[in-house]
Design a protein around this motif. Sequence first.
Motif, mmCIF file in Angstrom:
data_model
loop_
_atom_site.group_PDB
_atom_site.id
_atom_site.type_symbol
_atom_site.label_atom_id
_atom_site.label_comp_id
_atom_site.label_asym_id
_atom_site.label_seq_id
_atom_site.Cartn_x
_atom_site.Cartn_y
_atom_site.Cartn_z
ATOM 1 N N ALA A 232 0.827 -1.199 0.000
ATOM 2 C CA ALA A 232 0.000 0.000 0.000
ATOM 3 C C ALA A 232 0.862 1.251 0.000
ATOM 4 O O ALA A 232 2.046 1.220 0.326
ATOM 5 N N ASP A 233 0.267 2.363 -0.380
ATOM 6 C CA ASP A 233 0.953 3.644 -0.312
ATOM 7 C C ASP A 233 1.272 3.962 1.150
ATOM 8 O O ASP A 233 0.464 3.743 2.041
ATOM 9 N N SER A 234 2.461 4.486 1.414
ATOM 10 C CA SER A 234 2.829 4.811 2.778
ATOM 11 C C SER A 234 2.092 6.054 3.248
ATOM 12 O O SER A 234 1.675 6.888 2.447
ATOM 13 N N ALA A 235 1.935 6.152 4.580
ATOM 14 C CA ALA A 235 1.195 7.289 5.134
ATOM 15 C C ALA A 235 1.970 8.585 4.972
ATOM 16 O O ALA A 235 1.398 9.655 4.773
ATOM 17 N N ILE A 236 3.310 8.492 5.081
ATOM 18 C CA ILE A 236 4.151 9.689 4.984
ATOM 19 C C ILE A 236 5.112 9.507 3.816
ATOM 20 O O ILE A 236 5.957 8.609 3.828
ATOM 21 N N GLY B 112 4.384 11.999 -17.112
ATOM 22 C CA GLY B 112 3.766 11.054 -16.201
ATOM 23 C C GLY B 112 4.399 9.680 -16.248
ATOM 24 O O GLY B 112 4.448 8.964 -15.241
ATOM 25 N N THR B 113 4.901 9.280 -17.408
ATOM 26 C CA THR B 113 5.533 7.971 -17.549
ATOM 27 C C THR B 113 6.705 7.819 -16.599
ATOM 28 O O THR B 113 6.977 6.730 -16.090
ATOM 29 N N VAL B 114 7.410 8.895 -16.344
ATOM 30 C CA VAL B 114 8.552 8.877 -15.430
ATOM 31 C C VAL B 114 8.141 9.338 -14.033
ATOM 32 O O VAL B 114 8.507 8.720 -13.031
ATOM 33 N N CYS B 115 7.355 10.411 -13.957
ATOM 34 C CA CYS B 115 7.064 11.053 -12.669
ATOM 35 C C CYS B 115 6.067 10.275 -11.814
ATOM 36 O O CYS B 115 6.230 10.206 -10.588
ATOM 37 N N VAL B 116 5.037 9.683 -12.428
ATOM 38 C CA VAL B 116 4.032 8.963 -11.637
ATOM 39 C C VAL B 116 4.653 7.797 -10.865
ATOM 40 O O VAL B 116 4.486 7.697 -9.645
ATOM 41 N N PRO B 117 5.379 6.878 -11.520
ATOM 42 C CA PRO B 117 5.951 5.767 -10.754
ATOM 43 C C PRO B 117 6.991 6.220 -9.734
ATOM 44 O O PRO B 117 7.103 5.633 -8.661
ATOM 45 N N ILE C 141 -1.162 7.594 -5.107
ATOM 46 C CA ILE C 141 -1.129 7.435 -6.561
ATOM 47 C C ILE C 141 -1.953 8.512 -7.265
ATOM 48 O O ILE C 141 -1.595 9.001 -8.330
ATOM 49 N N ARG C 142 -3.068 8.919 -6.642
ATOM 50 C CA ARG C 142 -3.891 9.944 -7.278
ATOM 51 C C ARG C 142 -3.182 11.294 -7.263
ATOM 52 O O ARG C 142 -3.261 12.071 -8.216
ATOM 53 N N LYS C 143 -2.475 11.603 -6.147
ATOM 54 C CA LYS C 143 -1.739 12.869 -6.089
ATOM 55 C C LYS C 143 -0.536 12.835 -7.029
ATOM 56 O O LYS C 143 -0.168 13.852 -7.624
ATOM 57 N N ALA C 144 0.066 11.655 -7.179
ATOM 58 C CA ALA C 144 1.172 11.507 -8.131
ATOM 59 C C ALA C 144 0.681 11.763 -9.553
ATOM 60 O O ALA C 144 1.343 12.438 -10.349
ATOM 61 N N VAL C 145 -0.497 11.224 -9.879
ATOM 62 C CA VAL C 145 -1.082 11.421 -11.205
ATOM 63 C C VAL C 145 -1.434 12.891 -11.430
ATOM 64 O O VAL C 145 -1.144 13.467 -12.483
ATOM 65 N N GLY C 146 -2.057 13.524 -10.431
ATOM 66 C CA GLY C 146 -2.463 14.916 -10.572
ATOM 67 C C GLY C 146 -1.285 15.863 -10.740
ATOM 68 O O GLY C 146 -1.297 16.751 -11.605
ATOM 69 N N VAL D 238 -10.039 12.115 -15.671
ATOM 70 C CA VAL D 238 -9.924 12.620 -14.297
ATOM 71 C C VAL D 238 -10.987 11.983 -13.408
ATOM 72 O O VAL D 238 -10.710 11.553 -12.281
ATOM 73 N N LYS D 239 -12.209 11.904 -13.901
ATOM 74 C CA LYS D 239 -13.298 11.295 -13.122
ATOM 75 C C LYS D 239 -13.000 9.824 -12.829
ATOM 76 O O LYS D 239 -13.240 9.334 -11.720
ATOM 77 N N LEU D 240 -12.467 9.121 -13.827
ATOM 78 C CA LEU D 240 -12.129 7.715 -13.622
ATOM 79 C C LEU D 240 -11.021 7.558 -12.579
ATOM 80 O O LEU D 240 -11.059 6.639 -11.748
ATOM 81 N N ALA D 241 -10.027 8.450 -12.632
ATOM 82 C CA ALA D 241 -8.888 8.361 -11.717
ATOM 83 C C ALA D 241 -9.305 8.486 -10.263
ATOM 84 O O ALA D 241 -8.651 7.941 -9.365
ATOM 85 N N HIS D 242 -10.385 9.206 -10.019
ATOM 86 C CA HIS D 242 -10.829 9.432 -8.648
ATOM 87 C C HIS D 242 -11.986 8.514 -8.248
ATOM 88 O O HIS D 242 -12.617 8.722 -7.215
ATOM 89 N N SER D 243 -12.248 7.507 -9.076
ATOM 90 C CA SER D 243 -13.356 6.610 -8.759
ATOM 91 C C SER D 243 -12.955 5.135 -8.727
ATOM 92 O O SER D 243 -13.719 4.304 -8.253
#
Length: 274
Positions: free
Chosen positions: A135-139, A167-172, A181-186, A241-246
Amino acid sequence: MFEIETLLTLAAVAAGSGVVGGILAGLLGVGGGIVIVPALYLALSLTGMDSALTMQVAVGTSLATIVFTSLSSGYGHYRKGAIDMGLLKLWAPSILIGVLIGGVLGGLVSGKVLIAVFAVVAAIVALDMILRTGADSAIPRSFAKPVWAALGVVAGAISAMMGIGGGTVCVPLLNFLGYDIRKAVGTSAAIGFVIGVPGALIYMATGFGAEGLPPFSFGYVNLFLAAVIIPLSTSFARVGVKLAHSIPRRALRLAFGVFLMLTSARMFSDLAGL
């Protein structure tokens, strides 16, 4: 070489890539270039255009569309609070430097080099996103500012050479550091604007006066294809964007990884056939 039928075919491919690229831009923060570049590359290859120019035109045109797609996608994520403005301010200057370096290299090296860079980077990122568990870490973890700067230069250079929004480099990378992951995408969606503007201008300049370019080209940016793609990619980015947050975070990571792997395989296949 470019008859009406050919232009209509190119327009149809551009329209399809604009729709799919727009959705993925909003969904994955990739700017849409990861779809648009290979689609335009394949379509232009069918016209008999010089293979040395095909990839440059695909990359340059993609960067021009990313300027508008990233604005649409980034604004959608901003409204949902999914952009880390502090990180954006920290990283943007070094990414810009990387774009200037990568843009110049991309406009000067051979198309084969660009295809190889695209395929290799996409494959590495895909494996990371698919195989990594937990899972994504809390901090979120972080680096010292000089390390962030170095990573930004690399990310910007690769993105400009690949014709993608970052995004291909920055998101991962951001997700690996523990960012949601959503904040990374945004945040990556917003970074696309930082990459697209200077990248497109550089490809216009380095391709200015080149022979054998398609009609309506300004350097390595084809205005006709860009005009077809931009309205569609910006509109469908809102759907993404709607899909990413759902959808669940893990599903979002897997969707990103699987798509990149398929894209990489396609590009390796094309590289082997050159």
